[in-house]
Design a protein around this motif. Structure first.
Motif, PDB file in Angstrom:
ATOM      1  N   VAL A   1      77.503  48.460  10.809  1.00  0.00           N
ATOM      2  CA  VAL A   1      78.785  48.551  11.523  1.00  0.00           C
ATOM      3  C   VAL A   1      79.349  49.967  11.418  1.00  0.00           C
ATOM      4  O   VAL A   1      79.837  50.549  12.396  1.00  0.00           O
ATOM      5  CB  VAL A   1      79.779  47.507  10.957  1.00  0.00           C
ATOM      6  CG1 VAL A   1      81.185  47.750  11.489  1.00  0.00           C
ATOM      7  CG2 VAL A   1      79.315  46.098  11.305  1.00  0.00           C
ATOM      8  N   THR A   2      79.287  50.521  10.208  1.00  0.00           N
ATOM      9  CA  THR A   2      79.812  51.879  10.027  1.00  0.00           C
ATOM     10  C   THR A   2      79.069  52.873  10.925  1.00  0.00           C
ATOM     11  O   THR A   2      79.687  53.736  11.555  1.00  0.00           O
ATOM     12  CB  THR A   2      79.674  52.318   8.553  1.00  0.00           C
ATOM     13  OG1 THR A   2      80.205  51.294   7.733  1.00  0.00           O
ATOM     14  CG2 THR A   2      80.408  53.616   8.296  1.00  0.00           C
TER      15      THR A   2
ATOM     16  N   ASN B   1      77.857  57.698   5.373  1.00  0.00           N
ATOM     17  CA  ASN B   1      78.445  56.561   6.100  1.00  0.00           C
ATOM     18  C   ASN B   1      77.598  55.306   5.953  1.00  0.00           C
ATOM     19  O   ASN B   1      78.119  54.219   5.740  1.00  0.00           O
ATOM     20  CB  ASN B   1      78.573  56.904   7.591  1.00  0.00           C
ATOM     21  CG  ASN B   1      79.553  58.026   7.827  1.00  0.00           C
ATOM     22  OD1 ASN B   1      80.102  58.593   6.880  1.00  0.00           O
ATOM     23  ND2 ASN B   1      79.769  58.377   9.079  1.00  0.00           N
TER      24      ASN B   1
ATOM     25  N   ALA C   1      77.419  52.228  13.700  1.00  0.00           N
ATOM     26  CA  ALA C   1      77.674  51.965  15.113  1.00  0.00           C
ATOM     27  C   ALA C   1      78.991  52.594  15.542  1.00  0.00           C
ATOM     28  O   ALA C   1      79.177  52.913  16.711  1.00  0.00           O
ATOM     29  CB  ALA C   1      77.693  50.451  15.361  1.00  0.00           C
ATOM     30  N   ASN C   2      79.905  52.790  14.584  1.00  0.00           N
ATOM     31  CA  ASN C   2      81.204  53.373  14.899  1.00  0.00           C
ATOM     32  C   ASN C   2      81.285  54.861  14.549  1.00  0.00           C
ATOM     33  O   ASN C   2      82.354  55.448  14.580  1.00  0.00           O
ATOM     34  CB  ASN C   2      82.311  52.609  14.183  1.00  0.00           C
ATOM     35  CG  ASN C   2      82.486  51.224  14.755  1.00  0.00           C
ATOM     36  OD1 ASN C   2      82.824  51.071  15.927  1.00  0.00           O
ATOM     37  ND2 ASN C   2      82.186  50.210  13.963  1.00  0.00           N
ATOM     38  N   THR C   3      80.163  55.429  14.150  1.00  0.00           N
ATOM     39  CA  THR C   3      80.155  56.843  13.807  1.00  0.00           C
ATOM     40  C   THR C   3      79.997  57.678  15.079  1.00  0.00           C
ATOM     41  O   THR C   3      79.083  57.446  15.863  1.00  0.00           O
ATOM     42  CB  THR C   3      79.008  57.140  12.828  1.00  0.00           C
ATOM     43  OG1 THR C   3      79.224  56.408  11.626  1.00  0.00           O
ATOM     44  CG2 THR C   3      78.933  58.621  12.508  1.00  0.00           C
ATOM     45  N   LYS C   4      80.944  58.610  15.272  1.00  0.00           N
ATOM     46  CA  LYS C   4      80.889  59.445  16.479  1.00  0.00           C
ATOM     47  C   LYS C   4      80.296  60.808  16.154  1.00  0.00           C
ATOM     48  O   LYS C   4      80.320  61.241  14.994  1.00  0.00           O
ATOM     49  CB  LYS C   4      82.295  59.610  17.053  1.00  0.00           C
ATOM     50  CG  LYS C   4      82.879  58.270  17.499  1.00  0.00           C
ATOM     51  CD  LYS C   4      84.172  58.445  18.247  1.00  0.00           C
ATOM     52  CE  LYS C   4      84.626  57.111  18.819  1.00  0.00           C
ATOM     53  NZ  LYS C   4      84.767  56.043  17.789  1.00  0.00           N
TER      54      LYS C   4
ATOM     55  N   ALA D   1      74.991  55.628  17.732  1.00  0.00           N
ATOM     56  CA  ALA D   1      75.133  55.769  19.190  1.00  0.00           C
ATOM     57  C   ALA D   1      74.314  56.964  19.698  1.00  0.00           C
ATOM     58  O   ALA D   1      73.929  57.848  18.906  1.00  0.00           O
ATOM     59  CB  ALA D   1      76.600  55.937  19.542  1.00  0.00           C
TER      60      ALA D   1
END
Lengths: 253, 264
Positions: free
Chosen positions: B50-51, B71, B53-56, B145
């Motif tokens: 989850v972390t 992360n 997947a939300n890392t930009k 991503a």
């Protein structure tokens, strides 16, 4: 052979066991009698090295428990009904002990059969009744085929059939030449099971004699017991104590 | 009736080996062990995925400090709690249910017993910790991503971060055993464990910044161990690891010293 020599245990101001000395010899069932709170369990815990005596010592075959090389092969003990994890099966509990004692794993099934728990050996022991828990404790005591056995109130929670089974087991263990120390507050049961008696009150030795001798003068064992422990019982009369033992208010016998 | 019909093994093993065999059987014969470790594994992987997947992707000025490895290992904070509490229970559970008496009847030497518990539980948690750290790393990396720089296990510091994070779980497990041996009481031992890992570093960090807080286990895990790129003002990776090992040794040492003088 168990030798208790000047054993003393204090809890704060209370003396639970007071300079207690006696021997338990092989080939006989030695009954360990005394009123509630007289120090029987504390004495047995000290023999097993669970509590440290404040003075004196308890020896098994000449050595303190902590110095036995193969403790489970030399001593077996049932001190309390529940000395297992409720989430573990009887088989797993005994297997763990067997591993710790270098005892062949096949011995686990043997003792389970001896105590009649084979059918429920895979069940979590927390689901056992008190009687079944006692049987598991006895299985653990027998696991290493030891020459010295201690049982603290083994008939607690057992049905009449179980009580008789314990009696026969104690007798046969002694007949095999083992040293058997059996504590109980059930005097009638003791009269049927024990050959020899050690009676204590308020942590002190009151009698160390054969059952026959104690009942020789035409008395029942119960009468003899009450005569011995008169004044040494903490739960008779009005005094209430929160601690392990009463402050000694000993009557001269 | 009780005659030993099974021949005794002729070779006698050392007390420590016997105690370790016993502890291994005890550990795996409780369902709670499997559940707790499963929770650790699932929780760490989930948090890591989850972390990630939300890392930009970092802005250009932050690119140099960007450390997605840190992360992906965020789940260590959760995993340590489960592993630490289970470590506490390995000791205090025996006192609360009374099984300590049959355990000590078999292994009267309490130091041997504590050493065996630490060795068995430490090994199990080390294996689980390293496995889950590696799996989490790859699962989390796959969840990144498009356009976010992907860390490689061969990049500088990445394998070290993953392996030290795995080892950290084992160290907290041992800390739990040491605290359990010192206190012998489940609730108080868990309170101390949670205090040391979660509460104190947060409070102290809030009051005085990293100066003192950086020495607490969770801070070491997040800022010293699970980092591919060292963080300013925090302990260096191997320094942090050494400090943790010192804590574990001190706690276990104290736990081994105390109980020898107490009644069971």
């Amino acid at each position: 052979m168990i030798q208790v020599q000047g054993l003393t245990k204090r809890y704060g101001p209370n003396t639970a066991v007071d300079a207690l000395s006696f021997d338990v010899t092989p080939g006989a069932v030695t009954g360990f009698l005394g009123p509630n709170g007289s120090g029987k369990s504390t004495t047995m815990r000290m023999i097993m090295g669970l509590d440290r005596p404040d003075a004196g010592q308890a020896l098994i075959g000449g050595r303190p428990y902590g110095e036995l090389r193969q403790p489970l092969r030399e001593v077996g003990a049932l001190l309390e009904a529940r000395t297992f994890h409720p989430g573990r099966s009887a088989r797993a509990h005994l297997s763990a002990l067997a591993a710790a004692g270098d005892i062949h794993p096949a011995r686990v099934a043997e003792v389970l059969a001896t105590v009649g728990l084979s059918d429920v050996a895979g069940r979590r022991a927390g689901t056992y009744s008190l009687g079944m828990a006692q049987r598991l404790g006895i299985a653990a005591a027998l696991l290493g085929d030891p020459g010295v056995l201690l049982f603290d109130e083994p008939v607690n929670g057992l049905d009449p059939e179980g009580v008789r089974w314990i009696r026969d087991l104690m007798r046969s263990l002694a007949a095999e030449g083992r040293t058997v120390l059996l504590s109980s507050h059930l005097i009638s049961e003791m009269a049927l099971t024990a050959d020899h008696l050690v009676v204590i009150g308020q942590g002190r030795l009151l009698a160390d004699t054969s059952v026959r001798e104690l009942t020789a003068r035409g008395r029942s064992l119960e009468e003899a017991f009450f005569t011995l422990t008169e004044g040494a019982s903490v739960h008779r009369g009005t005094a209430h104590h929160a601690g392990h033992d009463a402050a000694p208010e000993r009557n001269a016998r | 009736m009780t005659t030993l019909t099974v021949p005794a093994p002729t070779r006698r093993s050392a007390p420590f080996a016997r105690a370790a065999r016993m502890e291994w059987i005890k550990l795996r014969s409780l369902r709670s062990t499997a559940w707790a470790l499963l929770l650790t594994v699932a929780g760490m992987i989930a948090v890591g995925v989850v972390t990630m997947a939300n890392t930009k992707a970092p802005s250009a000025d932050r690119a140099a400090q960007f450390d997605p490895t840190n992360n992906v290992l965020a789940g260590v904070a959760l995993g340590q709690l489960v592993v630490g509490v289970l470590g506490v229970l390995v000791v205090t559970g025996e006192y609360s249910c009374g099984s300590i008496r049959s355990t000590l009847a078999a292994i009267p030497d309490r130091r041997t017993l504590l050493a065996a518990k630490a060795a068995v539980y430490g090994t199990v948690t080390l294996v689980v910790g390293e496995a889950v750290a590696l799996v989490t790393f790859f699962a989390g990396r796959a969840a990144l991503a498009e356009g976010v720089p992907r860390p490689g296990i061969g990049d500088p510091g990445v394998l070290r971060a993953v392996l030290l994070a795995g080892a950290y779980l084992s160290l907290v497990g041992l800390l739990g055993i040491g605290i359990g041996a010192l206190l012998r009481h489940t609730a108080s031992a868990i309170a101390v464990l949670v205090g040391v890992t979660f509460v104190l570093p947060a409070v102290i960090g809030g009051l005085s910044g990293p100066t003192v807080a950086k020495f607490f286990p969770t801070m070491i895990a997040g800022n010293s161990l699970a980092v591919a790129k060292p963080v300013a003002d925090m302990l260096a990776p191997w320094t942090g690891f050494a400090v943790l090992c010192l804590y574990v040794a001190a706690t276990l040492g104290a736990g081994a010293r105390l109980p020898a003088h107490r009644d069971a």
